[in-house]
Design an enzyme around this catalytic site. Structure first.
Site, mmCIF file in Angstrom:
data_model
loop_
_atom_site.group_PDB
_atom_site.id
_atom_site.type_symbol
_atom_site.label_atom_id
_atom_site.label_comp_id
_atom_site.label_asym_id
_atom_site.label_seq_id
_atom_site.Cartn_x
_atom_site.Cartn_y
_atom_site.Cartn_z
ATOM 1 N N LYS A 94 2.281 22.887 36.883
ATOM 2 C CA LYS A 94 3.020 21.587 37.752
ATOM 3 C C LYS A 94 4.388 21.557 37.618
ATOM 4 C CE LYS A 94 1.328 16.878 38.466
ATOM 5 N NZ LYS A 94 0.958 15.717 37.686
HETATM 6 C C1 E4P Z 1 -0.179 13.279 39.533
HETATM 7 O O1 E4P Z 1 -0.390 14.257 39.638
HETATM 8 C C2 E4P Z 1 0.572 12.134 38.890
HETATM 9 O O2 E4P Z 1 0.212 12.436 37.644
HETATM 10 C C3 E4P Z 1 -0.064 10.675 39.003
HETATM 11 O O3 E4P Z 1 -0.921 10.496 40.135
HETATM 12 C C4 E4P Z 1 1.083 9.822 39.304
HETATM 13 O O4 E4P Z 1 0.386 8.643 39.445
HETATM 14 P P1 E4P Z 1 1.387 7.023 39.100
HETATM 15 O O5 E4P Z 1 2.181 6.944 40.068
HETATM 16 O O6 E4P Z 1 0.196 5.904 38.994
HETATM 17 O O7 E4P Z 1 2.285 7.424 37.762
#
Ligand code: E4P
Length: 217
Positions: free
Chosen positions: A83
Site C-alpha cells: 500500500k
Molecule cells: C483503507 O484502506 C483505509 O485503511 C481505511 O478505509 C481508512 O478509513 P478511515 O477513514 O475510517 O480511517
C-alpha cells in the site's frame, strides 16, 4: 463484489473469514497502532489466515525508501499488496512494484484525477476514501461513480476499492455504482445483517411458536 476487512484485529478477521465473508484485508499505520501488534508479525498471521490480498502500508515518504519498505513487506507472504500513498513518490514506487509483478494498493485517493494517475502507474487497487470526503461535506459516493465511469471509458484494469466506509448505506451505494471491492470495519460488515423488521418479525414468530407448545428437536 469483493469484501475486504479494514482492520488488523486478527480475532475479528477470523470470525468473518470463517463465514466466508473475507476476500482480503486492508491495514494502515493507524490500524497497526490500534492492534498493539508488531507489523510484520500481525501481517504474517493475517496472510496465513486469509487467501486474498492483504494490504500492508509503507511509511516512507521518498520513493526509494518506499521501495525498500515494500520489498521487505512482500517477503511476508505471496498475498501481500503493497500500500502506497497517492503522492508522486507513491506513484513512482507503484510503477516500480507493478513492473516487478507485485500487487499495489494506492491509498489516500480523494479525486478522480488522482485515480487516473494510479491506474496509469499500474496499481492493482485504487482506494478512494469516501467517509473522509463526507466528513468535509464533499460527496464520497460521487467520487466512486466518477472513477467507475472514467475507468470504464478507457478500460483501466485497476480495481476500485471503496475505502473509509462508515455505514451500511455506503456499501449499498457503491455496490449500485459497481465498485469492485469494499473495505469496511468488521462492525459495519456485521451491521449489514440488521433490520428492525427482521427483529420484530422474529419476535412475533417466537411468541406464536411458544403458543403451539411444539418443539422441532
Ligand atoms: C483503507 O484502506 C483505509 O485503511 C481505511 O478505509 C481508512 O478509513 P478511515 O477513514 O475510517 O480511517
Amino acid at each position: 463484489m469483493k469484501f475486504f476487512v479494514d482492520t488488523a484485529d486478527v480475532a475479528a478477521i477470523k470470525e468473518l473469514n470463517d463465514l466466508g465473508m473475507v476476500d482480503g484485508v486492508t491495514t494502515n499505520p493507524s490500524l497497526i497502532l490500534k492492534s498493539g501488534r508488531d507489523i510484520l508479525e500481525v501481517t504474517k498471521e493475517i496472510c496465513d489466515m486469509v487467501a486474498g490480498p492483504v494490504s500492508a502500508e509503507v511509511v516512507a515518504t521518498e520513493a526509494k525508501d518506499m521501495i525498500a519498505e515494500g520489498l521487505k513487506l512482500v517477503k511476508i507472504a505471496s498475498n501481500i499488496a503493497i500500500k502506497v500513498p497517492l503522492t508522486w513518490a507513491g506513484l513512482t514506487a507503484c510503477k516500480a512494484f507493478a513492473s516487478e509483478g507485485h500487487m499495489v494498493n494506492v491509498t489516500l485517493c480523494f479525486s478522480a484525477a488522482q485515480a487516473i494517475l494510479a491506474a496509469k502507474a499500474g496499481a492493482s487497487f485504487i482506494s478512494p476514501f469516501i467517509g473522509r470526503l463526507d466528513d468535509i461535506n464533499l460527496d464520497g459516493v460521487q467520487l466512486i461513480e466518477d472513477i467507475r465511469t472514467i475507468y470504464d471509458n478507457y478500460g483501466f484494469k485497476t480495481e476500485i476499492l471503496a475505502a473509509s466506509i462508515r455505514s451500511v448505506n455506503h456499501i449499498t451505494d457503491v455496490a449500485r455504482i459497481g465498485a469492485d471491492v469494499i473495505t469496511a470495519p468488521p462492525s459495519v460488515i456485521k451491521a449489514m445483517a440488521n433490520h428492525p423488521l427482521t427483529d420484530k418479525g422474529l419476535e412475533q414468530f417466537l411468541k406464536d411458536w411458544a403458543k403451539t407448545g411444539q418443539s422441532i428437536v
